[in-house]
Design a protein around this motif. Structure first.
Motif, PDB file in Angstrom:
ATOM      1  N   LEU A 155       1.000  -0.772  -0.089  1.00  0.00           N
ATOM      2  CA  LEU A 155       0.125   0.366  -0.414  1.00  0.00           C
ATOM      3  C   LEU A 155       1.349   1.582  -0.287  1.00  0.00           C
ATOM      4  O   LEU A 155       1.797   1.727   0.961  1.00  0.00           O
ATOM      5  CB  LEU A 155      -1.039   0.477   1.089  1.00  0.00           C
ATOM      6  N   ILE A 156       0.511   2.216  -1.132  1.00  0.00           N
ATOM      7  CA  ILE A 156       1.706   3.530  -0.974  1.00  0.00           C
ATOM      8  C   ILE A 156       0.628   4.461  -0.686  1.00  0.00           C
ATOM      9  O   ILE A 156      -0.797   4.464  -1.432  1.00  0.00           O
ATOM     10  CB  ILE A 156       2.165   3.362  -2.412  1.00  0.00           C
ATOM     11  N   ASN A 157       1.053   5.530  -0.376  1.00  0.00           N
ATOM     12  CA  ASN A 157       0.076   6.442   0.462  1.00  0.00           C
ATOM     13  C   ASN A 157       1.237   7.626  -0.393  1.00  0.00           C
ATOM     14  O   ASN A 157       2.335   8.385   0.522  1.00  0.00           O
ATOM     15  CB  ASN A 157      -0.513   6.750   1.837  1.00  0.00           C
ATOM     16  N   ASP A 158       0.532   8.296  -1.626  1.00  0.00           N
ATOM     17  CA  ASP A 158       1.590   9.502  -1.940  1.00  0.00           C
ATOM     18  C   ASP A 158       1.087  10.847  -1.768  1.00  0.00           C
ATOM     19  O   ASP A 158       0.766  12.351  -2.339  1.00  0.00           O
ATOM     20  CB  ASP A 158       1.273   9.865  -3.249  1.00  0.00           C
ATOM     21  N   SER A 159      -0.513  10.995  -0.682  1.00  0.00           N
ATOM     22  CA  SER A 159      -0.924  11.901  -0.365  1.00  0.00           C
ATOM     23  C   SER A 159      -0.773  12.681   0.594  1.00  0.00           C
ATOM     24  O   SER A 159       0.456  12.369   1.402  1.00  0.00           O
ATOM     25  CB  SER A 159      -2.738  11.554   0.223  1.00  0.00           C
ATOM     26  N   PRO A 160      -1.344  14.176   1.099  1.00  0.00           N
ATOM     27  CA  PRO A 160      -0.844  14.506   2.497  1.00  0.00           C
ATOM     28  C   PRO A 160      -1.233  13.497   3.634  1.00  0.00           C
ATOM     29  O   PRO A 160      -1.172  14.443   4.950  1.00  0.00           O
ATOM     30  CB  PRO A 160      -0.634  15.813   2.024  1.00  0.00           C
ATOM     31  N   ILE A 161      -2.359  13.708   3.675  1.00  0.00           N
ATOM     32  CA  ILE A 161      -3.105  12.527   4.160  1.00  0.00           C
ATOM     33  C   ILE A 161      -2.990  11.355   4.861  1.00  0.00           C
ATOM     34  O   ILE A 161      -3.095  10.100   3.899  1.00  0.00           O
ATOM     35  CB  ILE A 161      -4.757  12.865   4.198  1.00  0.00           C
ATOM     36  N   ASP A 162      -3.087  10.710   6.295  1.00  0.00           N
ATOM     37  CA  ASP A 162      -2.617   9.482   6.719  1.00  0.00           C
ATOM     38  C   ASP A 162      -4.104   8.711   5.838  1.00  0.00           C
ATOM     39  O   ASP A 162      -5.630   9.102   6.144  1.00  0.00           O
ATOM     40  CB  ASP A 162      -3.457   9.197   8.074  1.00  0.00           C
ATOM     41  N   TYR A 163      -3.836   6.966   5.845  1.00  0.00           N
ATOM     42  CA  TYR A 163      -4.864   6.405   5.123  1.00  0.00           C
ATOM     43  C   TYR A 163      -5.273   5.529   6.416  1.00  0.00           C
ATOM     44  O   TYR A 163      -4.033   4.379   6.529  1.00  0.00           O
ATOM     45  CB  TYR A 163      -4.503   5.469   3.980  1.00  0.00           C
ATOM     46  N   ASP A 164      -6.622   5.327   6.608  1.00  0.00           N
ATOM     47  CA  ASP A 164      -7.160   4.857   7.753  1.00  0.00           C
ATOM     48  C   ASP A 164      -7.449   3.750   7.412  1.00  0.00           C
ATOM     49  O   ASP A 164      -8.207   2.969   6.612  1.00  0.00           O
ATOM     50  CB  ASP A 164      -7.451   5.251   9.022  1.00  0.00           C
ATOM     51  N   ILE A 165      -6.926   2.278   7.863  1.00  0.00           N
ATOM     52  CA  ILE A 165      -7.472   0.913   6.936  1.00  0.00           C
ATOM     53  C   ILE A 165      -8.279   0.467   7.554  1.00  0.00           C
ATOM     54  O   ILE A 165      -8.005  -0.053   9.191  1.00  0.00           O
ATOM     55  CB  ILE A 165      -6.395  -0.081   6.316  1.00  0.00           C
ATOM     56  N   GLU A 166      -9.400   0.521   6.936  1.00  0.00           N
ATOM     57  CA  GLU A 166     -10.845  -0.095   8.209  1.00  0.00           C
ATOM     58  C   GLU A 166     -11.164  -1.633   7.687  1.00  0.00           C
ATOM     59  O   GLU A 166     -11.594  -2.480   8.849  1.00  0.00           O
ATOM     60  CB  GLU A 166     -12.308   0.592   7.640  1.00  0.00           C
ATOM     61  N   LEU A 167     -10.886  -1.820   6.349  1.00  0.00           N
ATOM     62  CA  LEU A 167     -10.875  -3.210   6.306  1.00  0.00           C
ATOM     63  C   LEU A 167      -9.708  -3.790   5.234  1.00  0.00           C
ATOM     64  O   LEU A 167      -9.676  -3.084   4.202  1.00  0.00           O
ATOM     65  CB  LEU A 167     -12.550  -3.089   5.589  1.00  0.00           C
ATOM     66  N   LEU A 168      -9.544  -5.247   5.685  1.00  0.00           N
ATOM     67  CA  LEU A 168      -8.549  -5.821   4.073  1.00  0.00           C
ATOM     68  C   LEU A 168      -9.551  -6.896   3.803  1.00  0.00           C
ATOM     69  O   LEU A 168      -9.822  -8.135   4.727  1.00  0.00           O
ATOM     70  CB  LEU A 168      -6.928  -5.569   4.779  1.00  0.00           C
ATOM     71  N   ARG A 169      -9.906  -7.466   2.715  1.00  0.00           N
ATOM     72  CA  ARG A 169     -11.191  -8.688   2.518  1.00  0.00           C
ATOM     73  C   ARG A 169     -10.629  -9.412   1.271  1.00  0.00           C
ATOM     74  O   ARG A 169     -10.113  -8.810   0.257  1.00  0.00           O
ATOM     75  CB  ARG A 169     -12.278  -8.126   2.338  1.00  0.00           C
ATOM     76  N   PHE A 170     -10.299 -10.446   1.726  1.00  0.00           N
ATOM     77  CA  PHE A 170     -10.041 -11.875   0.432  1.00  0.00           C
ATOM     78  C   PHE A 170     -11.459 -12.734  -0.110  1.00  0.00           C
ATOM     79  O   PHE A 170     -11.696 -13.393   1.038  1.00  0.00           O
ATOM     80  CB  PHE A 170      -8.801 -12.397   0.380  1.00  0.00           C
ATOM     81  N   TYR A 171     -11.855 -13.164  -1.054  1.00  0.00           N
ATOM     82  CA  TYR A 171     -13.380 -13.424  -1.029  1.00  0.00           C
ATOM     83  C   TYR A 171     -13.325 -13.124  -3.085  1.00  0.00           C
ATOM     84  O   TYR A 171     -12.514 -12.986  -3.795  1.00  0.00           O
ATOM     85  CB  TYR A 171     -14.318 -13.064  -1.234  1.00  0.00           C
ATOM     86  N   ILE A 172     -13.565 -14.665  -3.332  1.00  0.00           N
ATOM     87  CA  ILE A 172     -14.027 -15.042  -5.212  1.00  0.00           C
ATOM     88  C   ILE A 172     -14.944 -15.118  -4.814  1.00  0.00           C
ATOM     89  O   ILE A 172     -16.066 -14.620  -4.156  1.00  0.00           O
ATOM     90  CB  ILE A 172     -13.659 -16.642  -4.494  1.00  0.00           C
ATOM     91  N   ARG A 173     -15.162 -14.559  -6.704  1.00  0.00           N
ATOM     92  CA  ARG A 173     -16.720 -13.570  -6.830  1.00  0.00           C
ATOM     93  C   ARG A 173     -17.078 -14.159  -8.426  1.00  0.00           C
ATOM     94  O   ARG A 173     -16.440 -14.565  -8.372  1.00  0.00           O
ATOM     95  CB  ARG A 173     -16.648 -12.025  -6.461  1.00  0.00           C
ATOM     96  N   ASP A 174     -18.216 -14.476  -8.700  1.00  0.00           N
ATOM     97  CA  ASP A 174     -18.747 -14.628 -10.450  1.00  0.00           C
ATOM     98  C   ASP A 174     -17.629 -13.296 -11.152  1.00  0.00           C
ATOM     99  O   ASP A 174     -18.049 -12.271 -10.337  1.00  0.00           O
ATOM    100  CB  ASP A 174     -19.893 -14.268 -10.445  1.00  0.00           C
TER     101      ASP A 174
END
Length: 255
Positions: A155-174
């Motif tokens: 994860l790369i944050n090139d912005s001046p604002i912190d990126y707070d992670i709420e969810l990291l999810r892996f799932y299989i989808r059609d």
């Protein structure tokens, strides 16, 4: 707490887990052998009533014998190279029924060791990424060891604002869904996650390694990796097809 499941065959003892200490009986006249899945890093005896010696030609074997007869119950702890801690409750017995203990690998600890080791690996895969307002996420490597597959995600944050992670999810989808039916999703629960999954500071980057049970994806489906921002709208979604998954790099045995 998991129970310890033992199977005795002749003089061999196979221990299926070690969520609680293993009962170990030793004598003064005969040597008991403890065989570990990885090299022994450290040994700690509760008292000097227990004699221990590592085998120079095999750094995963510990020889144990009693220094005195009828000693008071004590303990023994062994740390192996994968970071696992094996605990034993040691008692004296003139004629122990088991002379060789074959200890299994701690699967959870081994998975964590592999995941932590992958964190600093250079990128080995390209083309799987997503961007949103100064935030970039990409899969930089996929690895496999036995029945566990590891995803290295940056994860790369090139912005001046912190990126707070709420969810990291892996799932299989059609890949496609009918207008009459909802898309089918199957969420994959991680076995282990290494790295900072809470925040990506402004003008910085994080690497995360997620360990999952081994799987492949049918042609009509894809693996979705979703990252959502807490109290924000910079949500990210990557699609991984089976062609990329089967390119997973095999990991060597731990030493």
């Amino acid at each position: 707490m998991k129970r310890i499941v033992c199977m005795i065959c002749g003089c061999w003892l196979f221990v299926a887990g070690f969520a609680q200490p293993v009962a170990l009986t030793i004598s003064k006249d005969k040597t008991t052998s403890l065989i570990f899945p990885f090299a022994i890093r450290h040994v700690d005896r509760g008292t000097k009533d227990v004699l221990v010696q590592q085998v120079q030609e095999a750094d995963n074997i510990l020889l144990v014998k009693a220094a005195t007869e009828g000693f008071t119950e004590t303990n023994l702890s062994v740390v192996t190279d994968d970071g696992s801690v094996y605990s034993f409750v040691v008692n004296f017995e003139n004629k122990p029924s088991v002379w060789v203990y074959n200890l299994p690998a701690n699967k959870k600890q081994t998975v964590a060791t592999y995941a932590n080791g992958i964190l600093d690996n250079p990128a080995t895969m390209h083309g799987i990424k997503d961007r949103s307002r100064g935030i970039t996420v990409h899969v930089s490597g996929i690895y496999i060891k036995e029945n566990v597959i590891y995803y290295q995600v940056q994860l790369i944050n090139d912005s001046p604002i912190d990126y707070d992670i709420e969810l990291l999810r892996f799932y299989i989808r059609d890949k496609k869904k009918s207008k009459r039916t909802a898309a089918q999703e199957y969420e994959l629960k991680p076995l282990h996650v290494s790295g900072n999954i809470s925040i990506v500071k402004a003008r910085s980057r994080n690497t995360i390694v997620v360990a999952l049970e081994k799987f492949t994806v049918p042609d009509a489906k894809y693996l979705a990796i979703q990252v959502m921002e807490k109290n924000g709208g910079r949500h990210l979604l990557m699609r991984v097809n089976n062609r990329k998954i089967v390119q997973a790099i095999p990991l060597p045995d731990l030493r």
